[in-house]
Design a protein around this motif. Structure first.
Motif: not given
Length: 654
Positions: A173-176, A178-190
């Motif tokens: 997941x970290x590799x992906x 990094x490849x997408x160039x993502x920094x900020x991530x918000x996760x909420x329960x579905x």
């Protein structure tokens, strides 16, 4: 002063005008700068600046309310969109696309538990991604924001995912990320109720701090999406169940149609048989319905009727396959050579023949069932041609022999009357044969033995786990060998078969059976399994097994030829045998005991071998001969005591 006062009032009015017109924020600062150039200072300038700050605060609040209103509108539109029926995949795509648009984020996705329910998660319905590294991406158990969100059942976010150590990372997941160039991530329960919960993620390619309003909006979207996802899952399951039910209905309808066709075919075949058709017409009807050449053979392989393309070569193929198959008793079709299928024609336990069909290397279920119907119709036809009582007669034969073997016998006249109806005379000599096949071959052996008994005009039944036959004749050994040869062609080890008798009375059948059963047990105990024998052929062992000890028969069968030779030629072969065995098998010592020349003893022993066989000196034969000599001596002494005194006859050398 009045001029400066007017300038400050004008600046305040301009600020209010900008606020009313929703002017840009830089225009507010320009109004304050213009007031300074016009000489507004002191309390008036502070009042203008305070008005600017209030105007900007009001404008920001209005903008926030507008954004919130737009977000709520988006949520309403999303809820309305999700209210329509969608598949699970389409529902997930709607949720991720609306989540990305709601926050203006770059990427959104959903994580759901894997189908294996092993605690791992998989990414679904990515929206906004630019790489393919996410294909079949799985999150190990307890890794990533998804695991932390589900553990706390609350939203979590990070401004820079890869540098945040507050949760457990996963390498793929970290590799992906990094490849997408993502920094900020918000996760909420579905939120879900019908299945295991997942989580909704939105991410930005820049460092970003999510506001409380943004978190609340995404959380509400996740709640709406969770409900919609539950309904989509239920809808997909319902559609799948309906599809499976529809397929089952179609299969049932097809099976019902096939069953109707098979029933019609069975009825047509039976109508032909009951209408008095000959075997040729029945076989032709079978060929039309099976679409393949058909051959009907009798119990010994002789062709009764044939139909189809059966040239000389085809007939040879059928004959070769029938010869290789032998007598089949399994009611299921058996594949022989060259795509030829065989099915036995059975009437109860009686083998009436076989039906052969050249239908190729594989049979469909309907064809196999139709072949069974054809074999049954052929069995009915052959039974009717034999007099119509084959099955019933077989039952009567089994029941009659069963009644002869019970300890409390039925009235003799009743048994003899029942036997006469079957063409059997119980007052004539019969032998009792008992066969014990392997356990797996018991059913087939019983059917084969029943056919053998009918052919020989005898009786057959199964009694105490053994196959029992009552066959006409006086030689139990020959009858045992006949039954043994008949049953040895079946698969598996050959049976052990014993014979006893003869018997000429219904009440003696039980005694003959017991004698044969004891002989069978003795054969197994002596290691003679898989062979035929009779009590008469087992020497002194048979003498011990017999219900009525027949010493005369044993003596005659063992040394009768020697006794007859001595009586006819007045020789001393019996006396020579006694001396030979008394001296431990030494001809020299026997000559001394008899007071004759050793050559005389040698000639006598040769003559004995000619009379009773060259193997008479083997240990087992020698034991029986010595026993017979002793019994003969005892018999002679007893007879001399009963007979009147007389002159003894002279004797001379052989």
């Amino acid at each position: 002063m009045s001029q400066k006062k007017d300038a400050s009032v004008a600046a305040v009015l301009d600020l209010l005008d900008l606020l009313a017109g929703e002017g840009p924020a830089n225009r507010f600062e320009a109004v304050v700068e213009e007031a300074r150039r016009q000489g507004v200072t002191g309390a008036d300038l502070r009042r203008v600046e305070q008005t600017k700050r209030l105007a900007l605060a009001i404008q920001a609040r209005l903008e926030r309310r507008q954004q919130w209103s737009a977000a709520l509108t988006t949520l309403v539109d999303t809820a309305s969109d999700l209210a329509s029926p969608h598949t699970v995949e389409d529902t997930l795509k709607i949720i991720t696309r609306r989540a990305r648009l709601l926050l203006g984020a770059d990427v959104a996705w959903v994580t759901l538990p894997t189908a294996e329910d092993d605690g791992e998660f998989r990414l679904h319905s990515l929206d906004g991604h630019v790489t393919m590294l996410n294909a079949r991406l799985r999150l190990p158990k307890g890794a990533g924001l998804a695991a932390a969100v589900l553990a706390h059942r609350a939203p979590l976010w990070t401004s820079d995912y890869l540098t945040d150590d507050s949760f457990r990372h996963a390498g793929e997941l970290d590799q992906w990320i990094s490849a997408e160039g993502l920094h900020a991530v918000l996760a909420v329960p579905l939120s879900r109720t019908a299945a295991a919960a997942g989580s909704l993620h939105v991410a930005d390619r820049s460092v970003r701090h999510f506001s409380a309003d943004e978190i609340a909006l995404v959380n509400m979207l996740a709640e709406i999406g969770g409900v919609a996802l539950d309904r989509a899952v239920y809808l997909d399951e319902t559609v799948a169940e309906m599809s499976a039910l529809r397929e089952r209905v179609l299969r049932a309808e097809a099976g019902q149609a096939d069953a109707r066709g098979l029933a019609a075919a069975q009825g047509a075949l039976l109508d032909l048989v009951l209408g008095g058709c000959d075997p040729q017409l029945l076989v032709e009807e079978c060929r039309l319905r099976l679409g393949a050449p058909v051959l009907l053979c009798g119990p010994r392989g002789a062709a009764i009727a044939a139909s189809g393309d059966l040239s000389g070569g085809a007939l040879e193929d059928f004959a070769r396959a029938a010869k290789d198959a032998g007598t089949l008793l399994d009611p299921s079709p058996a594949l022989l050579d060259d795509g030829i299928w065989c099915l036995p024609v059975l009437a109860g336990s009686h083998h009436l023949g076989a039906l052969y069909v050249q239908a190729g290397p594989a049979l469909s279920g309907d064809t196999a069932q139709l072949l069974r119907y054809a074999a049954r119709a052929a069995a009915v036809l052959l039974s009717l041609q034999e007099g119509g009582g084959t099955v019933l007669e077989g039952q009567f034969r089994d029941e009659l022999l069963g009644d002869l073997l019970i300890s409390a016998p039925r009235p003799r006249d009743v048994l003899e009357r029942r036997a006469r109806r079957l063409g059997i005379g119980l007052d004539q000599p019969h032998v009792v044969v008992v066969a014990r096949p392997d356990g797996d071959a018991q059913a087939h052996a019983a059917t084969r033995a029943s056919s053998c008994a009918r052919r020989l005009n005898g009786l057959q039944t199964t009694h105490e786990g053994d196959i029992v036959l009552l066959l006409p004749g006086t030689d139990p050994g020959a009858a045992a060998r006949t039954v043994h040869d008949e049953l040895s062609s079946l698969p598996g080890s050959p049976p052990t078969v014993s014979g006893a008798g003869p018997v000429s009375d219904p009440g003696a059948v039980l005694h003959g059976y017991r004698e044969a059963a004891r002989c069978l047990d003795a054969m197994i105990a002596l290691g003679a399994t898989g062979t035929p024998a009779s009590t008469h052929e087992m020497g002194f062992v048979g003498l011990l097994l017999s219900d009525q000890v027949d010493a005369e028969r044993f003596i005659q069968s063992t040394i009768g030829a020697v006794l007859d030779y001595d009586e006819q030629r007045l020789t001393e072969l019996v006396r020579t045998l006694d001396a030979y065995f008394d001296t431990g098998g030494s001809p020299t010592y026997a000559a001394e005991k008899l007071h004759v020349h050793p050559n005389t003893v040698a000639r006598r022993l040769e003559r004995i071998g000619d009379l009773i066989g060259p193997d008479w000196q083997r240990p087992e034969r020698a034991l029986e001969i010595q026993l017979a000599l002793r019994m003969s001596r005892i018999r002679r002494v007893l007879r001399e005591r009963k007979a009147p005194p007389g002159d003894a006859a002279g004797a001379q050398d052989a």
